[in-house]
Design a protein around this motif. Structure first.
Motif, PDB file in Angstrom:
ATOM      1  N   MET A   1      42.087  49.971  54.018  1.00  0.00           N
ATOM      2  CA  MET A   1      43.090  49.064  53.524  1.00  0.00           C
ATOM      3  C   MET A   1      42.599  48.396  52.245  1.00  0.00           C
ATOM      4  SD  MET A   1      44.972  46.129  55.660  1.00  0.00           S
ATOM      5  CE  MET A   1      46.321  45.278  54.957  1.00  0.00           C
ATOM      6  N   ALA A   2      43.517  48.117  51.329  1.00  0.00           N
ATOM      7  CA  ALA A   2      43.173  47.512  50.049  1.00  0.00           C
ATOM      8  C   ALA A   2      42.683  46.084  50.246  1.00  0.00           C
ATOM      9  CB  ALA A   2      44.381  47.530  49.128  1.00  0.00           C
ATOM     10  N   LYS A   3      41.759  45.691  49.387  1.00  0.00           N
ATOM     11  CA  LYS A   3      41.174  44.365  49.462  1.00  0.00           C
ATOM     12  C   LYS A   3      42.056  43.367  48.710  1.00  0.00           C
ATOM     13  CE  LYS A   3      36.860  42.005  48.552  1.00  0.00           C
ATOM     14  NZ  LYS A   3      35.553  42.094  47.920  1.00  0.00           N
ATOM     15  N   GLN A   4      42.285  42.215  49.307  1.00  0.00           N
ATOM     16  CA  GLN A   4      43.091  41.192  48.660  1.00  0.00           C
ATOM     17  C   GLN A   4      42.322  40.534  47.514  1.00  0.00           C
ATOM     18  OE1 GLN A   4      44.456  38.393  51.631  1.00  0.00           O
ATOM     19  NE2 GLN A   4      46.476  39.345  51.591  1.00  0.00           N
ATOM     20  N   ILE A   5      43.093  39.987  46.570  1.00  0.00           N
ATOM     21  CA  ILE A   5      42.485  39.281  45.443  1.00  0.00           C
ATOM     22  C   ILE A   5      41.983  37.938  45.959  1.00  0.00           C
ATOM     23  CG2 ILE A   5      42.920  38.223  43.200  1.00  0.00           C
ATOM     24  CD1 ILE A   5      45.129  40.313  42.770  1.00  0.00           C
ATOM     25  N   GLU A   6      40.678  37.731  45.824  1.00  0.00           N
ATOM     26  CA  GLU A   6      40.071  36.481  46.290  1.00  0.00           C
ATOM     27  C   GLU A   6      39.446  35.768  45.097  1.00  0.00           C
ATOM     28  OE1 GLU A   6      37.286  37.673  49.235  1.00  0.00           O
ATOM     29  OE2 GLU A   6      38.828  38.334  50.639  1.00  0.00           O
ATOM     30  N   GLU A  56      46.069  50.079  34.648  1.00  0.00           N
ATOM     31  CA  GLU A  56      45.316  50.705  35.734  1.00  0.00           C
ATOM     32  C   GLU A  56      44.733  49.629  36.644  1.00  0.00           C
ATOM     33  OE1 GLU A  56      44.761  53.987  36.539  1.00  0.00           O
ATOM     34  OE2 GLU A  56      46.260  54.464  35.023  1.00  0.00           O
ATOM     35  N   ARG A  57      44.578  49.971  37.909  1.00  0.00           N
ATOM     36  CA  ARG A  57      44.037  49.039  38.886  1.00  0.00           C
ATOM     37  C   ARG A  57      42.614  48.628  38.517  1.00  0.00           C
ATOM     38  NH1 ARG A  57      40.492  48.761  42.421  1.00  0.00           N
ATOM     39  NH2 ARG A  57      39.906  50.923  42.143  1.00  0.00           N
ATOM     40  N   LYS A  58      41.835  49.556  38.041  1.00  0.00           N
ATOM     41  CA  LYS A  58      40.450  49.277  37.655  1.00  0.00           C
ATOM     42  C   LYS A  58      40.404  48.283  36.491  1.00  0.00           C
ATOM     43  CE  LYS A  58      35.995  50.052  37.609  1.00  0.00           C
ATOM     44  NZ  LYS A  58      35.142  49.340  38.527  1.00  0.00           N
ATOM     45  N   THR A  59      41.354  48.391  35.552  1.00  0.00           N
ATOM     46  CA  THR A  59      41.423  47.461  34.427  1.00  0.00           C
ATOM     47  C   THR A  59      41.683  46.048  34.925  1.00  0.00           C
ATOM     48  OG1 THR A  59      42.284  49.208  33.005  1.00  0.00           O
ATOM     49  CG2 THR A  59      42.628  46.953  32.262  1.00  0.00           C
ATOM     50  N   ILE A  60      42.630  45.913  35.833  1.00  0.00           N
ATOM     51  CA  ILE A  60      42.949  44.600  36.409  1.00  0.00           C
ATOM     52  C   ILE A  60      41.734  44.033  37.137  1.00  0.00           C
ATOM     53  CG2 ILE A  60      44.439  43.370  38.044  1.00  0.00           C
ATOM     54  CD1 ILE A  60      45.901  44.392  35.533  1.00  0.00           C
ATOM     55  N   TYR A  61      41.054  44.892  37.878  1.00  0.00           N
ATOM     56  CA  TYR A  61      39.851  44.480  38.598  1.00  0.00           C
ATOM     57  C   TYR A  61      38.801  43.955  37.618  1.00  0.00           C
ATOM     58  CZ  TYR A  61      35.552  44.773  41.284  1.00  0.00           C
ATOM     59  OH  TYR A  61      34.351  44.482  41.879  1.00  0.00           O
ATOM     60  N   TRP A  63      39.320  42.731  34.594  1.00  0.00           N
ATOM     61  CA  TRP A  63      39.803  41.465  34.029  1.00  0.00           C
ATOM     62  C   TRP A  63      39.479  40.301  34.962  1.00  0.00           C
ATOM     63  CZ3 TRP A  63      45.542  42.505  32.267  1.00  0.00           C
ATOM     64  CH2 TRP A  63      45.544  43.355  31.160  1.00  0.00           C
ATOM     65  N   LEU A  64      39.804  40.477  36.234  1.00  0.00           N
ATOM     66  CA  LEU A  64      39.591  39.397  37.196  1.00  0.00           C
ATOM     67  C   LEU A  64      38.099  39.109  37.389  1.00  0.00           C
ATOM     68  CD1 LEU A  64      42.320  40.282  39.830  1.00  0.00           C
ATOM     69  CD2 LEU A  64      42.424  38.614  37.970  1.00  0.00           C
ATOM     70  N   LYS A  65      37.304  40.140  37.347  1.00  0.00           N
ATOM     71  CA  LYS A  65      35.861  39.968  37.460  1.00  0.00           C
ATOM     72  C   LYS A  65      35.324  39.192  36.257  1.00  0.00           C
ATOM     73  CE  LYS A  65      31.770  42.898  37.686  1.00  0.00           C
ATOM     74  NZ  LYS A  65      31.324  44.294  37.671  1.00  0.00           N
ATOM     75  N   LEU A  66      35.830  39.511  35.067  1.00  0.00           N
ATOM     76  CA  LEU A  66      35.434  38.803  33.857  1.00  0.00           C
ATOM     77  C   LEU A  66      35.837  37.331  33.929  1.00  0.00           C
ATOM     78  CD1 LEU A  66      34.333  38.990  30.884  1.00  0.00           C
ATOM     79  CD2 LEU A  66      36.690  39.431  30.199  1.00  0.00           C
ATOM     80  N   TYR A  67      37.042  37.062  34.369  1.00  0.00           N
ATOM     81  CA  TYR A  67      37.514  35.679  34.507  1.00  0.00           C
ATOM     82  C   TYR A  67      36.660  34.911  35.512  1.00  0.00           C
ATOM     83  CZ  TYR A  67      40.371  31.666  35.722  1.00  0.00           C
ATOM     84  OH  TYR A  67      40.802  30.381  35.975  1.00  0.00           O
ATOM     85  N   ASP A  68      36.344  35.555  36.613  1.00  0.00           N
ATOM     86  CA  ASP A  68      35.572  34.902  37.677  1.00  0.00           C
ATOM     87  C   ASP A  68      34.151  34.592  37.217  1.00  0.00           C
ATOM     88  OD1 ASP A  68      35.407  33.826  40.241  1.00  0.00           O
ATOM     89  OD2 ASP A  68      34.516  35.664  41.053  1.00  0.00           O
ATOM     90  N   GLN A  69      33.545  35.489  36.448  1.00  0.00           N
ATOM     91  CA  GLN A  69      32.154  35.316  36.054  1.00  0.00           C
ATOM     92  C   GLN A  69      31.976  34.439  34.817  1.00  0.00           C
ATOM     93  OE1 GLN A  69      30.691  39.286  35.578  1.00  0.00           O
ATOM     94  NE2 GLN A  69      30.423  39.614  37.781  1.00  0.00           N
ATOM     95  N   GLU A  70      32.873  34.575  33.829  1.00  0.00           N
ATOM     96  CA  GLU A  70      32.631  33.920  32.544  1.00  0.00           C
ATOM     97  C   GLU A  70      33.658  32.865  32.157  1.00  0.00           C
ATOM     98  OE1 GLU A  70      31.714  36.710  29.462  1.00  0.00           O
ATOM     99  OE2 GLU A  70      30.666  38.025  30.853  1.00  0.00           O
ATOM    100  N   GLY A  71      34.762  32.762  32.863  1.00  0.00           N
ATOM    101  CA  GLY A  71      35.729  31.721  32.571  1.00  0.00           C
ATOM    102  C   GLY A  71      36.867  32.165  31.665  1.00  0.00           C
ATOM    103  N   LEU A  72      37.742  31.228  31.371  1.00  0.00           N
ATOM    104  CA  LEU A  72      38.973  31.509  30.632  1.00  0.00           C
ATOM    105  C   LEU A  72      38.732  31.873  29.170  1.00  0.00           C
ATOM    106  CD1 LEU A  72      42.081  31.541  30.873  1.00  0.00           C
ATOM    107  CD2 LEU A  72      42.050  29.194  30.062  1.00  0.00           C
ATOM    108  N   ASN A  73      37.790  31.211  28.506  1.00  0.00           N
ATOM    109  CA  ASN A  73      37.570  31.476  27.083  1.00  0.00           C
ATOM    110  C   ASN A  73      37.141  32.915  26.822  1.00  0.00           C
ATOM    111  OD1 ASN A  73      38.314  28.947  26.237  1.00  0.00           O
ATOM    112  ND2 ASN A  73      36.240  28.118  26.416  1.00  0.00           N
ATOM    113  N   SER A  74      36.162  33.400  27.560  1.00  0.00           N
ATOM    114  CA  SER A  74      35.721  34.778  27.357  1.00  0.00           C
ATOM    115  C   SER A  74      36.744  35.770  27.917  1.00  0.00           C
ATOM    116  CB  SER A  74      34.350  35.012  27.989  1.00  0.00           C
ATOM    117  OG  SER A  74      34.417  34.785  29.375  1.00  0.00           O
TER     118      SER A  74
END
Length: 165
Positions: A1-6, A56-61, A63-74
């Motif tokens: 099953m797909a993992k939810q966005i956390e 693509e799903r990987k692109t979205i993944y 993006w979210l990883k970048l936001y989570d690790q480095e914040g909104l500015n980066s």
């Protein structure tokens, strides 16, 4: 099953909407739109977000990883490519310019110019690189006349020219 966005989004929904309206580039707009959709609860999985944004799903993944690790500015900073290294050094460019502007030069083709650069600067260039540089920066057209046939009779040519007038 797909993992939810956390992912925890620190900005409020109203802040994100204001930020969304300020975006001028499509990529930045889509990135903020992704955060808005997550904050509003319209999507729960990366594949749903990818479908809505037509990415693509990987692109979205990523993006979210970048936001989570480095914040909104980066997250909103777009890294562009295209800082290609120059293949022809400045001193060689100047020498080419001098050589092409010299009226007493013996160089009549790009191949000869390429050989001249190799012998004087110990620099091996691609023909296409030299050709495009000379055509774009110097508007040069190096042409070599066709060789005449070894059986060609010069007197017959003169006789032909006289009869065509």
């Amino acid at each position: 099953m797909a993992k939810q966005i956390e992912i925890v989004i620190q900005e409020s929904e109203s802040e994100l909407k204001v930020l969304l309206n300020q975006q001028t580039k499509l990529l930045q707009y889509q990135r903020v739109k992704a955060l808005v959709l997550i904050k509003q609860g319209h999507v729960s999985y990366t594949y749903q977000l990818a479908k809505k944004l037509k990415r693509e799903r990987k692109t979205i993944y990523n993006w979210l990883k970048l936001y989570d690790q480095e914040g909104l500015n980066s997250y909103l900073k777009i890294k562009s490519r295209g800082s290609r290294k120059e293949q022809i050094p400045n001193e060689v460019k100047e020498a080419i310019s001098v050589k092409l502007s010299d009226s007493s030069t013996t160089i009549t083709s790009y191949v000869e110019l390429l050989e001249w650069i190799e012998s004087h600067f110990d620099l091996v260039l691609n023909y296409k690189t030299l050709y495009s540089h000379c055509r774009t920066h110097h508007n040069s057209v190096l042409k070599v006349a066709r060789k005449t046939h070894h059986k060609k009779d010069d007197q017959a040519v003169e006789a032909f020219k006289k009869t065509t007038r």
